[in-house]
Design an enzyme around this catalytic site. Structure first.
Site, PDB file in Angstrom:
ATOM      1  N   SER A 168      44.339  39.562  51.001  1.00  0.00           N
ATOM      2  CA  SER A 168      45.501  38.568  50.832  1.00  0.00           C
ATOM      3  C   SER A 168      45.556  37.542  51.933  1.00  0.00           C
ATOM      4  CB  SER A 168      46.828  39.255  50.540  1.00  0.00           C
ATOM      5  OG  SER A 168      46.550  39.962  49.383  1.00  0.00           O
TER       6      SER A 168
HETATM    7  N1  SAH Z   1      46.187  44.561  49.459  1.00  0.00           N
HETATM    8  C1  SAH Z   1      44.749  43.962  49.705  1.00  0.00           C
HETATM    9  C2  SAH Z   1      44.699  43.086  48.501  1.00  0.00           C
HETATM   10  C3  SAH Z   1      43.360  43.297  47.851  1.00  0.00           C
HETATM   11  S1  SAH Z   1      43.007  42.191  46.391  1.00  0.00           S
HETATM   12  C4  SAH Z   1      44.508  43.599  51.030  1.00  0.00           C
HETATM   13  O1  SAH Z   1      45.250  43.497  51.719  1.00  0.00           O
HETATM   14  O2  SAH Z   1      43.318  43.561  51.325  1.00  0.00           O
HETATM   15  C5  SAH Z   1      43.602  43.285  45.187  1.00  0.00           C
HETATM   16  C6  SAH Z   1      43.046  44.811  44.938  1.00  0.00           C
HETATM   17  O3  SAH Z   1      43.374  45.340  43.929  1.00  0.00           O
HETATM   18  C7  SAH Z   1      41.517  44.485  44.920  1.00  0.00           C
HETATM   19  O4  SAH Z   1      40.922  45.365  45.739  1.00  0.00           O
HETATM   20  C8  SAH Z   1      41.214  45.185  43.392  1.00  0.00           C
HETATM   21  O5  SAH Z   1      40.199  45.884  43.409  1.00  0.00           O
HETATM   22  C9  SAH Z   1      42.542  45.944  43.303  1.00  0.00           C
HETATM   23  N2  SAH Z   1      42.864  46.164  41.690  1.00  0.00           N
HETATM   24  C10 SAH Z   1      42.794  45.499  40.765  1.00  0.00           C
HETATM   25  N3  SAH Z   1      43.346  46.055  39.832  1.00  0.00           N
HETATM   26  C11 SAH Z   1      43.301  47.315  40.237  1.00  0.00           C
HETATM   27  C12 SAH Z   1      44.110  48.557  39.338  1.00  0.00           C
HETATM   28  N4  SAH Z   1      44.447  48.397  38.096  1.00  0.00           N
HETATM   29  N5  SAH Z   1      44.337  49.506  40.088  1.00  0.00           N
HETATM   30  C13 SAH Z   1      44.134  49.722  41.331  1.00  0.00           C
HETATM   31  N6  SAH Z   1      43.820  48.467  42.308  1.00  0.00           N
HETATM   32  C14 SAH Z   1      43.435  47.405  41.359  1.00  0.00           C
END
Ligand code: SAH
Length: 213
Positions: A64
């Protein structure tokens, strides 16, 4: 893995930018000022790590944008010792911010590649969430509920009921809601069946995906 004075200088500039964009919470700004974001990115992006931008990570996901991390974390109003659930561990950067604020952090990731990589990275950096889970965050973590706060870091087409039910009374859920564009939404649990909702502007996230099984 190196963190140098140059990185610290770039981090200080990033914190200043976030302040100018409206992030006020001193603890959140301090955490962003401390965490070596370049170590959460693949090395080809290292030079850009302190730009206020989202970048690609593995499995087609993104880390993010720092402003978004600041905005969501500020809405959560984390206090030391709060029990916080994060949906979407991804690179682990948001997890690191929560841990640095003194939260007891539970985090879930559905991409195995990211789950494995981040589970190895965080302890190397001295960051210790209470629990890193591989699975579907739509369901939350009922065995560890209730939580003081839940933060969803992927765009949710709708608010998962399971997450609302895993909040303590007084607990907060911060979740971007929408398909193409998401509205940052804060839900506060006021009572057993009473919730209030506040909305804060548009953001863009990778989608929250549900495991249909
Ligand atoms: N907090 C992270 C943001 C990553 S983007 C950071 O700072 O890097 C969002 C993430 O949510 C992705 O890695 C994706 O695989 C995950 N995601 C999407 N749907 C999900 C679900 N149902 N359960 C768990 N993770 C999920």
């Amino acid at each position: 893995m190196k963190d140098t004075a140059k990185h610290q200088g770039l981090r200080n500039q990033l914190v200043k930018q976030l302040q100018e964009k409206g992030i006020k919470d001193k603890n959140v700004l301090d955490a962003i000022g401390k965490i070596p974001r370049h170590l959460f990115l693949n090395s080809s992006f290292e030079d850009y790590a302190y730009q206020d931008k989202a970048f690609p990570i593995d499995a087609g996901q993104t880390i993010s944008q720092p402003y978004t991390v600041g905005f969501q974390t500020e809405l959560l109003e984390v206090k030391k010792g709060n029990k916080i659930l994060e949906i979407g561990t991804g690179s682990g950067y948001q997890t690191a911010v929560l841990c640095t604020l003194g939260a007891v952090v539970y985090t879930i990731e559905r991409q195995n590649e990211l789950f494995k990589k981040t589970s190895l990275l965080l302890p190397k950096l001295g960051i210790r969430p209470k629990h890193i889970s591989f699975g579907d965050g739509y369901k939350g973590l009922p065995n560890y509920a209730p939580f003081d706060g839940i933060i969803v870091t992927a765009g949710a087409p709708e608010i998962p009921k399971a997450l609302m039910s895993q909040l303590k009374i007084g607990g907060k859920l911060v979740i971007p809601v929408g398909d193409e564009v998401q509205v940052m939404t804060l839900i506060i649990r006021k009572g057993e069946t009473e919730f209030v909702k506040h909305e804060f502007g548009d953001f863009r996230f990778v989608p929250l995906l549900e495991n249909k099984n």
